[in-house]
Design a protein around this motif. Structure first.
Motif, PDB file in Angstrom:
ATOM      1  N   PHE A   6      42.360  46.832  37.788  1.00 50.14           N
ATOM      2  CA  PHE A   6      41.893  46.842  39.172  1.00 50.14           C
ATOM      3  C   PHE A   6      43.082  46.912  40.128  1.00 50.14           C
ATOM      4  O   PHE A   6      44.026  46.133  40.008  1.00 50.14           O
ATOM      5  CB  PHE A   6      41.069  45.590  39.463  1.00 50.14           C
ATOM      6  CG  PHE A   6      39.833  45.493  38.614  1.00 50.14           C
ATOM      7  CD1 PHE A   6      38.658  46.128  38.991  1.00 50.14           C
ATOM      8  CD2 PHE A   6      39.865  44.795  37.415  1.00 50.14           C
ATOM      9  CE1 PHE A   6      37.527  46.064  38.186  1.00 50.14           C
ATOM     10  CE2 PHE A   6      38.742  44.725  36.601  1.00 50.14           C
ATOM     11  CZ  PHE A   6      37.570  45.361  36.988  1.00 50.14           C
ATOM     12  N   TYR A   8      44.122  46.113  43.698  1.00 48.11           N
ATOM     13  CA  TYR A   8      43.608  45.185  44.718  1.00 48.11           C
ATOM     14  C   TYR A   8      44.555  45.181  45.911  1.00 48.11           C
ATOM     15  O   TYR A   8      45.766  45.043  45.744  1.00 48.11           O
ATOM     16  CB  TYR A   8      43.496  43.787  44.112  1.00 48.11           C
ATOM     17  CG  TYR A   8      42.722  42.795  44.953  1.00 48.11           C
ATOM     18  CD1 TYR A   8      41.362  42.599  44.752  1.00 48.11           C
ATOM     19  CD2 TYR A   8      43.350  42.068  45.961  1.00 48.11           C
ATOM     20  CE1 TYR A   8      40.645  41.693  45.519  1.00 48.11           C
ATOM     21  CE2 TYR A   8      42.644  41.163  46.737  1.00 48.11           C
ATOM     22  CZ  TYR A   8      41.292  40.984  46.511  1.00 48.11           C
ATOM     23  OH  TYR A   8      40.578  40.092  47.277  1.00 48.11           O
ATOM     24  N   TYR A  17      38.746  37.755  39.604  1.00 49.01           N
ATOM     25  CA  TYR A  17      38.834  38.578  38.400  1.00 49.01           C
ATOM     26  C   TYR A  17      39.162  37.767  37.151  1.00 49.01           C
ATOM     27  O   TYR A  17      38.466  37.895  36.135  1.00 49.01           O
ATOM     28  CB  TYR A  17      39.797  39.754  38.651  1.00 49.01           C
ATOM     29  CG  TYR A  17      39.201  40.684  39.684  1.00 49.01           C
ATOM     30  CD1 TYR A  17      38.457  41.794  39.300  1.00 49.01           C
ATOM     31  CD2 TYR A  17      39.313  40.408  41.048  1.00 49.01           C
ATOM     32  CE1 TYR A  17      37.866  42.619  40.241  1.00 49.01           C
ATOM     33  CE2 TYR A  17      38.717  41.224  41.999  1.00 49.01           C
ATOM     34  CZ  TYR A  17      37.985  42.319  41.590  1.00 49.01           C
ATOM     35  OH  TYR A  17      37.377  43.127  42.532  1.00 49.01           O
ATOM     36  N   VAL A  32      44.748  42.686  37.282  1.00 49.16           N
ATOM     37  CA  VAL A  32      44.797  43.082  38.689  1.00 49.16           C
ATOM     38  C   VAL A  32      46.252  43.363  39.071  1.00 49.16           C
ATOM     39  O   VAL A  32      47.150  42.584  38.752  1.00 49.16           O
ATOM     40  CB  VAL A  32      44.228  41.970  39.592  1.00 49.16           C
ATOM     41  CG1 VAL A  32      44.387  42.324  41.070  1.00 49.16           C
ATOM     42  CG2 VAL A  32      42.763  41.704  39.266  1.00 49.16           C
ATOM     43  N   ALA A  73      39.679  48.399  43.925  1.00 51.43           N
ATOM     44  CA  ALA A  73      38.873  47.228  44.261  1.00 51.43           C
ATOM     45  C   ALA A  73      38.943  46.949  45.756  1.00 51.43           C
ATOM     46  O   ALA A  73      39.411  45.894  46.203  1.00 51.43           O
ATOM     47  CB  ALA A  73      39.347  46.018  43.454  1.00 51.43           C
ATOM     48  N   THR A 104      34.982  50.449  44.649  1.00 50.11           N
ATOM     49  CA  THR A 104      33.939  49.461  44.953  1.00 50.11           C
ATOM     50  C   THR A 104      32.763  50.085  45.696  1.00 50.11           C
ATOM     51  O   THR A 104      31.612  49.695  45.477  1.00 50.11           O
ATOM     52  CB  THR A 104      34.532  48.306  45.769  1.00 50.11           C
ATOM     53  OG1 THR A 104      35.633  47.744  45.056  1.00 50.11           O
ATOM     54  CG2 THR A 104      33.496  47.215  46.013  1.00 50.11           C
ATOM     55  N   THR A 213      32.295  45.549  41.512  1.00 48.41           N
ATOM     56  CA  THR A 213      33.533  46.208  41.102  1.00 48.41           C
ATOM     57  C   THR A 213      33.804  45.961  39.625  1.00 48.41           C
ATOM     58  O   THR A 213      34.151  46.887  38.869  1.00 48.41           O
ATOM     59  CB  THR A 213      34.710  45.697  41.949  1.00 48.41           C
ATOM     60  OG1 THR A 213      34.456  45.989  43.323  1.00 48.41           O
ATOM     61  CG2 THR A 213      36.014  46.360  41.538  1.00 48.41           C
ATOM     62  N   GLY A 217      33.625  48.779  36.544  1.00 45.69           N
ATOM     63  CA  GLY A 217      34.701  49.000  35.587  1.00 45.69           C
ATOM     64  C   GLY A 217      34.228  48.887  34.155  1.00 45.69           C
ATOM     65  O   GLY A 217      34.587  49.708  33.287  1.00 45.69           O
TER      66      GLY A 217
END
Length: 237
Positions: A6, A8, A17, A32, A73, A104, A213, A217
């Motif tokens: 992700f 972010y 997460y 992340v 994300a 997202t 989100t 994934g």
């Protein structure tokens, strides 16, 4: 282990997460990596935040995790590109990562479709002009919006400081009797720990940014686990 990476923006609620990893029994790796711009909820800044260059940087940072898919994300940093531009954004991210990719904003549309939602209420933290772009995006995805509220919060950092009680009241306070569900579109808002509480109060599903989100994934890698901890979306498979 299936791995979804992700990207972010900045820092706010990224601890959702690893929390999801725990709730899902550590069967998935959900790393992340952060990219940095401004956390201002304003259209020019959001266009910069979701630019091809910044997302390519995020894909490079994720490469060490060897993800099977990557997701941008950030809701506002994707829907601000509008429907066609958001498709192009995801295609460029997939090319940069060499992996399937999504964002997202598309996660919300696909999650709503999965639950068979036709009419929704939107409880947005954003200023009104940004929230309206999310409504437009959902409409392009075939979803009717029967109510929209905008809290007018200018930055992601402020959203990240909302208490769990405030998040619950935001959702419950902006329901609509004709809505099949309530959508909360900001990944800067910690929601995973209160989804079931909100759904119990509403008596209907809630879709939140970090929830959809993560679901998106896992969908990309062909893994849609059931969980009693993450709302109706994770109980419908």
């Amino acid at each position: 282990m299936p791995t979804v990476g992700f990207i972010y923006p900045d820092h706010a609620a990224e601890d959702d997460y690893p929390f999801a990893e725990r709730l899902l029994g550590y069967r998935f790796s959900l790393p992340v990596e952060h990219i940095y711009g401004t956390d201002l909820h304003a259209v020019p800044e959001l266009l910069d935040l979701g630019s091809e260059k910044r997302l390519a940087e995020g894909a490079t940072l994720l490469a060490k995790h060897e993800p099977d898919a990557v997701v941008w994300a950030c809701t506002s940093g994707s829907f601000v590109y509008r429907w066609d531009g958001a498709h192009e954004q995801v295609a460029k991210l997939a090319a940069a990562a060499g992996k399937p990719a999504s964002s997202t904003s598309f996660a919300f549309v696909r999650a709503a479709q999965k639950l068979g939602l036709e009419r929704v209420a939107v409880a947005a933290s954003y200023p009104d002009d940004v929230a309206k772009l999310f409504v437009e995006f959902l409409g392009n995805g075939g979803i009717e919006i029967v109510a929209m509220s905008s809290e007018g919060i200018d930055t992601a950092a402020e959203v990240g400081r909302l208490s769990p009680e405030a998040v619950v009241e935001l959702a419950v306070g902006h329901d609509h009797p004709y809505a099949d569900a309530v959508l909360i579109p900001d990944t800067a808002m910690r929601t995973l720990g209160v989804i079931n509480t909100i759904e119990e109060r509403l008596g209907k599903p809630v879709l939140t940014a970090n929830q959809v989100t993560i679901w998106e994934g896992l969908r990309l890698v062909g893994e849609l686990p059931e969980s009693d901890e993450l709302g109706a979306l994770f109980r419908c498979h």
